[in-house]
Every structure is written in C-alpha cells, then in structure tokens.
Design a protein around this motif. Structure first.
Motif, PDB file in Angstrom:
ATOM      1  N   THR A  27       0.783  -0.756  -0.051  1.00  0.00           N
ATOM      2  CA  THR A  27       0.231  -0.288   0.216  1.00  0.00           C
ATOM      3  C   THR A  27       0.742   1.731   0.733  1.00  0.00           C
ATOM      4  OG1 THR A  27      -1.679  -1.051   1.128  1.00  0.00           O
ATOM      5  CG2 THR A  27      -1.571   1.148   1.359  1.00  0.00           C
ATOM      6  N   CYS A  28       1.740   1.261   0.764  1.00  0.00           N
ATOM      7  CA  CYS A  28       2.815   2.497   1.113  1.00  0.00           C
ATOM      8  C   CYS A  28       3.730   2.522  -0.274  1.00  0.00           C
ATOM      9  CB  CYS A  28       3.447   2.423   1.607  1.00  0.00           C
ATOM     10  SG  CYS A  28       3.110   2.319   3.839  1.00  0.00           S
ATOM     11  N   ALA A  29       4.140   0.961  -1.096  1.00  0.00           N
ATOM     12  CA  ALA A  29       5.035   1.866  -2.426  1.00  0.00           C
ATOM     13  C   ALA A  29       3.872   2.075  -3.350  1.00  0.00           C
ATOM     14  CB  ALA A  29       5.111   0.193  -3.110  1.00  0.00           C
ATOM     15  N   MET A  32       3.112   5.867  -3.324  1.00  0.00           N
ATOM     16  CA  MET A  32       4.065   7.096  -2.773  1.00  0.00           C
ATOM     17  C   MET A  32       3.900   7.182  -5.161  1.00  0.00           C
ATOM     18  SD  MET A  32       5.544   8.564  -0.881  1.00  0.00           S
ATOM     19  CE  MET A  32       7.080   9.145  -1.222  1.00  0.00           C
ATOM     20  N   HIS A  33       3.743   5.706  -5.414  1.00  0.00           N
ATOM     21  CA  HIS A  33       3.421   5.905  -6.418  1.00  0.00           C
ATOM     22  C   HIS A  33       2.464   6.853  -7.754  1.00  0.00           C
ATOM     23  CE1 HIS A  33       5.386   4.511 -10.875  1.00  0.00           C
ATOM     24  NE2 HIS A  33       3.580   4.256 -11.670  1.00  0.00           N
ATOM     25  N   GLU A  34       1.664   6.592  -6.769  1.00  0.00           N
ATOM     26  CA  GLU A  34       0.217   6.800  -7.811  1.00  0.00           C
ATOM     27  C   GLU A  34      -0.302   7.950  -6.831  1.00  0.00           C
ATOM     28  OE1 GLU A  34      -0.939   5.308 -10.047  1.00  0.00           O
ATOM     29  OE2 GLU A  34      -0.279   3.065 -10.194  1.00  0.00           O
ATOM     30  N   GLY A  42       3.426   5.934   5.207  1.00  0.00           N
ATOM     31  CA  GLY A  42       3.526   5.002   5.836  1.00  0.00           C
ATOM     32  C   GLY A  42       2.062   4.736   7.242  1.00  0.00           C
ATOM     33  N   PHE A  43       3.080   3.778   7.105  1.00  0.00           N
ATOM     34  CA  PHE A  43       1.791   3.805   8.332  1.00  0.00           C
ATOM     35  C   PHE A  43       2.725   3.142   9.642  1.00  0.00           C
ATOM     36  CE2 PHE A  43       0.041   0.936   5.157  1.00  0.00           C
ATOM     37  CZ  PHE A  43      -0.872   0.981   5.270  1.00  0.00           C
ATOM     38  N   GLN A  58       7.465   4.531   2.902  1.00  0.00           N
ATOM     39  CA  GLN A  58       8.070   4.900   1.392  1.00  0.00           C
ATOM     40  C   GLN A  58       8.528   6.710   2.225  1.00  0.00           C
ATOM     41  OE1 GLN A  58       8.480   3.117  -1.832  1.00  0.00           O
ATOM     42  NE2 GLN A  58       8.462   1.872  -0.584  1.00  0.00           N
ATOM     43  N   GLY A  59       9.632   6.414   1.899  1.00  0.00           N
ATOM     44  CA  GLY A  59      10.410   8.032   2.209  1.00  0.00           C
ATOM     45  C   GLY A  59      11.321   7.961   3.191  1.00  0.00           C
ATOM     46  N   LEU A  60      12.071   9.552   3.620  1.00  0.00           N
ATOM     47  CA  LEU A  60      13.344   9.894   3.621  1.00  0.00           C
ATOM     48  C   LEU A  60      13.101   8.812   5.370  1.00  0.00           C
ATOM     49  CD1 LEU A  60      13.893  13.269   3.841  1.00  0.00           C
ATOM     50  CD2 LEU A  60      15.028  11.070   2.456  1.00  0.00           C
ATOM     51  N   PRO A  61      13.849   8.753   6.610  1.00  0.00           N
ATOM     52  CA  PRO A  61      14.087   7.870   7.753  1.00  0.00           C
ATOM     53  C   PRO A  61      12.976   8.789   8.227  1.00  0.00           C
ATOM     54  CG  PRO A  61      16.035   7.904   7.182  1.00  0.00           C
ATOM     55  CD  PRO A  61      15.088   8.882   6.387  1.00  0.00           C
TER      56      PRO A  61
END
Length: 155
Positions: A27-29, A32-34, A42-43, A58-61
């Motif tokens: 879901t995160c990926a 971020m893509h769509e 993220g969760f 998905q993203g920075l720390p």
C-alpha cells in the motif's frame, strides 16, 4: 486530481494476500507511485497503549515512536478521526521529521473497537489534500483493511 475509484480497484487487485505486513508495504509503495506530490507515505502501528510505532513506509527515515499527545498522527490516533492539515508548521505539537513536509493527511485504522494504527501521508506542497483526497484516501484505507488480517493491537 486522482481517480480514486480506479485507484481503489487497482489496490484491491494488488493486495492479493491476507498478510497485513505485505499489504502495508504494498500500500505504501502504491500510494507513493500513484498519488502526486507526496514525500512520505507510511503506517504507524499501535503496539503499546498511547504510542504509535513506525511500520512500513516509503520516504526519508521517520520519527519513532510517536506518543498519542504529539503531532498529527497522535491527534488522529486520539480522536480516531482523519486529520487533514494544510500547514503542518501551524499545527500545535507538530513533529518535524522532514522539514520539507508542509501538509499532512492521517487516517486512523481500527481493528474491531481498537485502534490498530494510522496511515500517514506527507506532502511538500502546502494545502495538498482536498476533501476529495481525504475521501479517496479513506476509501483506499478501507480497501487495505478489507484485504488484510490485522492483528489485534496487543499482539
């Protein structure tokens, strides 16, 4: 503007397992893509009372842990209502994990009567999220929940 009905159908197809961990990562990926103009998706999961723990993203720390009394994620967890913030720098108690983030949308996720966690979306664009975005992302969270065997928060 995103076609959330199409995105919901695509996410339903993508989430082809009942495994919650796989589905959170997928879901995160997917988001971020769509979804345009995101810098983090993220969760955060409730694994102990009053605290959110970082899950797949998905993203920075990211910041971890997040107490319920801090930030937009904490507000969503406490209220159990979606938080849509046009300017995170004006939000009382905002946690600045990424200085580039300007707006945020956080959707609480419930498992039965318990809070399971939240889906957090950040954007570098001020006022990025509209009413339509909120309704669409809430629908995508519903797709995620329906496709996943979520463990109880105590597990």
């Amino acid at each position: 503007m995103s076609d959330y009905a199409l995105l919901a159908r695509q996410l339903e197809t993508l989430l082809d397992t009942r495994d919650w961990l796989t589905n959170t990562a997928q879901t995160c990926a997917f988001l971020m893509h769509e979804i345009p103009d995101l810098n983090w998706a993220g969760f955060y999961l409730q694994r102990q009372p009053g605290t959110l723990i970082l899950g797949p993203f998905q993203g920075l720390p990211a910041c971890n842990p997040i107490p319920f009394d801090k930030g937009v994620c904490g507000a969503a967890a406490t209220s159990r209502h979606t938080q849509r913030v046009a300017d995170v720098h004006a939000f009382p108690g905002h946690i600045a994990c990424d200085a580039a983030s300007r707006s945020e949308l956080v959707v609480p996720i419930e498992c039965g009567a318990e809070l399971w966690g939240v889906l957090d979306l950040d954007s570098p664009q001020p006022a990025r999220f509209s009413d339509a975005d909120q309704a669409g992302i809430e629908r995508l969270v519903d797709v995620f929940v329906a496709a996943s065997d979520l463990p109880t928060p105590e597990a």
